[in-house]
Design an enzyme around this catalytic site. Structure first.
Site, PDB file in Angstrom:
ATOM      1  N   LYS A 189     -11.944   2.636  13.001  1.00 52.75           N
ATOM      2  CA  LYS A 189     -10.642   3.098  13.487  1.00 52.75           C
ATOM      3  C   LYS A 189     -10.710   3.497  14.968  1.00 52.75           C
ATOM      4  O   LYS A 189      -9.782   3.256  15.738  1.00 52.75           O
ATOM      5  CB  LYS A 189     -10.142   4.265  12.633  1.00 52.75           C
ATOM      6  CG  LYS A 189      -9.700   3.842  11.233  1.00 52.75           C
ATOM      7  CD  LYS A 189      -8.524   2.873  11.297  1.00 52.75           C
ATOM      8  CE  LYS A 189      -7.868   2.649   9.965  1.00 52.75           C
ATOM      9  NZ  LYS A 189      -6.655   1.822  10.051  1.00 52.75           N
ATOM     10  N   GLY A 211       0.817  -1.203   0.000  1.00 51.78           N
ATOM     11  CA  GLY A 211       0.000   0.000   0.000  1.00 51.78           C
ATOM     12  C   GLY A 211       0.850   1.252   0.000  1.00 51.78           C
ATOM     13  O   GLY A 211       2.080   1.206   0.118  1.00 51.78           O
ATOM     14  N   PHE A 212       0.188   2.360  -0.106  1.00 51.02           N
ATOM     15  CA  PHE A 212       0.838   3.664  -0.236  1.00 51.02           C
ATOM     16  C   PHE A 212       1.782   3.969   0.927  1.00 51.02           C
ATOM     17  O   PHE A 212       2.995   4.138   0.752  1.00 51.02           O
ATOM     18  CB  PHE A 212      -0.277   4.719  -0.365  1.00 51.02           C
ATOM     19  CG  PHE A 212       0.144   6.149  -0.307  1.00 51.02           C
ATOM     20  CD1 PHE A 212       1.339   6.579  -0.863  1.00 51.02           C
ATOM     21  CD2 PHE A 212      -0.693   7.091   0.279  1.00 51.02           C
ATOM     22  CE1 PHE A 212       1.700   7.914  -0.814  1.00 51.02           C
ATOM     23  CE2 PHE A 212      -0.342   8.427   0.325  1.00 51.02           C
ATOM     24  CZ  PHE A 212       0.862   8.842  -0.213  1.00 51.02           C
ATOM     25  N   ILE A 213       1.240   4.012   2.135  1.00 48.57           N
ATOM     26  CA  ILE A 213       2.050   4.398   3.294  1.00 48.57           C
ATOM     27  C   ILE A 213       2.982   3.268   3.709  1.00 48.57           C
ATOM     28  O   ILE A 213       4.160   3.501   4.028  1.00 48.57           O
ATOM     29  CB  ILE A 213       1.137   4.825   4.459  1.00 48.57           C
ATOM     30  CG1 ILE A 213       0.343   6.077   4.063  1.00 48.57           C
ATOM     31  CG2 ILE A 213       1.947   5.086   5.722  1.00 48.57           C
ATOM     32  CD1 ILE A 213      -0.794   6.413   5.012  1.00 48.57           C
ATOM     33  N   TYR A 257     -16.035   3.848   8.400  1.00 46.76           N
ATOM     34  CA  TYR A 257     -14.565   3.807   8.347  1.00 46.76           C
ATOM     35  C   TYR A 257     -13.980   4.418   9.623  1.00 46.76           C
ATOM     36  O   TYR A 257     -13.155   3.801  10.308  1.00 46.76           O
ATOM     37  CB  TYR A 257     -14.052   4.556   7.117  1.00 46.76           C
ATOM     38  CG  TYR A 257     -12.568   4.854   7.155  1.00 46.76           C
ATOM     39  CD1 TYR A 257     -11.634   3.814   7.100  1.00 46.76           C
ATOM     40  CD2 TYR A 257     -12.098   6.154   7.268  1.00 46.76           C
ATOM     41  CE1 TYR A 257     -10.279   4.075   7.150  1.00 46.76           C
ATOM     42  CE2 TYR A 257     -10.738   6.425   7.309  1.00 46.76           C
ATOM     43  CZ  TYR A 257      -9.835   5.388   7.256  1.00 46.76           C
ATOM     44  OH  TYR A 257      -8.493   5.650   7.318  1.00 46.76           O
TER      45      TYR A 257
END
Length: 337
Positions: free
Chosen positions: A157, A11-13, A153
């Site tokens: 979290k 993934g991105f991060i 979402y």
């Protein structure tokens, strides 16, 4: 040489964090589900780059697969776990909420169980600025209550934060949660605004601008974000002897080795200014389609990053215009546009 298990390395991060850790000599094992939420080719390219380093290996698997997570963690024996993998995206959570429960709640529980069983030295897990929800006092600070999440979402979290606190308390498991603020940069996700705007403008398609552009975000460049995570790995929370030992700025729990840390640029930028900077970097004007606010969205986010600076001596500072220019250069090179 520390061994770090990082979930979400395709993934991105996660990709950027793994690359930073490898550059610093860590041994990294990645875990990623390679889901088709967006272009899997981009994920595969990220993993291919990481696999050039002999200190990196990866397992493809879903967070919901507890047996596989147990096998991977038993074999790798990590000193630290950084849990970044999740079903991301505020908007997609309106269409497919079950994916968020499966990945973000059940999947995170599986990671926490592995960390408890192996007694890892530090468990670090990604949260989001979205947990601040309907809060209006800005900049957002970690010590304020955050009980008004506006999307499933954000709710998953916040559930992760509560789950993490209980495990830190019950099993003395040092746990740090970080709340990310509007991350952008090279190798970014195609569902993020910057990526979508650049792609549309280059293809002469209009861009959708919600709330008529009257939105503010604390845009955080990905290199700054992962530098903050890297430094927080060494800032291991300890259960305090008493409440009086906790500074006013610190979200450290009085009953657990548990802390929440904002990672943001501490600078709110108007969306229209962000779009102006994209046009400047591209040398091309956008066709703007102004729209009403989207369900579940918030008008502004803005981080107080004092805790991060006090814990690590570091704070993100990349100017959004510089970050956008770097992304545009990467995008043009990657896609040949």
């Amino acid at each position: 040489m520390k061994r770090v298990l990082v979930t979400g390395t395709a993934g991105f991060i996660g990709f950027h964090l793994a690359r930073l850790l490898l550059d610093e000599g860590f041994v990294v094992h990645g875990y990623d589900g390679m889901t088709d939420y967006y272009d899997v080719t981009l994920k595969q390219r990220r993993h291919q780059m990481l696999l050039q380093n002999p200190n990196f290996a990866a397992t493809e698997g879903m967070l919901e697969d507890a047996a596989l997570i147990d096998r991977v963690t038993d074999a790798f024996q990590p000193d630290v776990i950084v849990h970044l993998a999740a079903q991301a995206g505020v908007r997609y959570s309106l269409e497919n909420p079950r994916a968020y429960i499966d990945s973000n709640v059940i999947g995170t529980f599986n990671i926490m169980e592995a960390a408890r069983r192996l007694k890892v030295g530090h468990l670090l897990m990604a949260s989001t600025s979205s947990v601040y929800g309907a809060n209006e006092d800005m900049p957002f600070v970690e010590t304020e209550k955050a009980d008004t999440q506006l999307t499933i979402y954000a709710a998953t979290k916040k559930a992760n934060e509560s789950m993490g606190h209980s495990y830190a308390h019950l099993w003395n498991l040092p746990t740090t949660m970080f709340r990310f603020f509007t991350v952008y940069g090279t190798w970014g996700r195609p569902d993020l605004a910057l990526y979508k705007f650049v792609d549309a403008i280059l293809d002469d398609r209009p861009i959708d601008i919600y709330n008529h552009g009257d939105m503010y975000r604390d845009f955080t460049y990905v290199d700054d974000l992962v530098r903050g995570i890297r430094l927080l790995i060494d800032a291991v929370p300890e259960r305090p002897a008493s409440r009086e030992d906790i500074p006013d700025w610190d979200s450290l729990s009085p009953v657990a080795p548990f802390r929440i840390v904002n990672i943001g640029n501490s600078d709110k930028v108007r969306l229209l200014d962000f779009i102006d900077a994209i046009e400047d970097a591209l040398g091309k004007k956008a066709t703007r389609n102004y729209m009403e606010m989207q369900k579940g969205d918030v008008p502004a986010t803005w981080a107080n990053a004092e805790a991060l600076q006090n814990l690590t001596g570091y704070r993100p500072q990349t100017d959004f215009k510089d970050g956008i220019a770097r992304f545009v250069a990467w995008f043009r090179d990657y896609y040949g546009k």
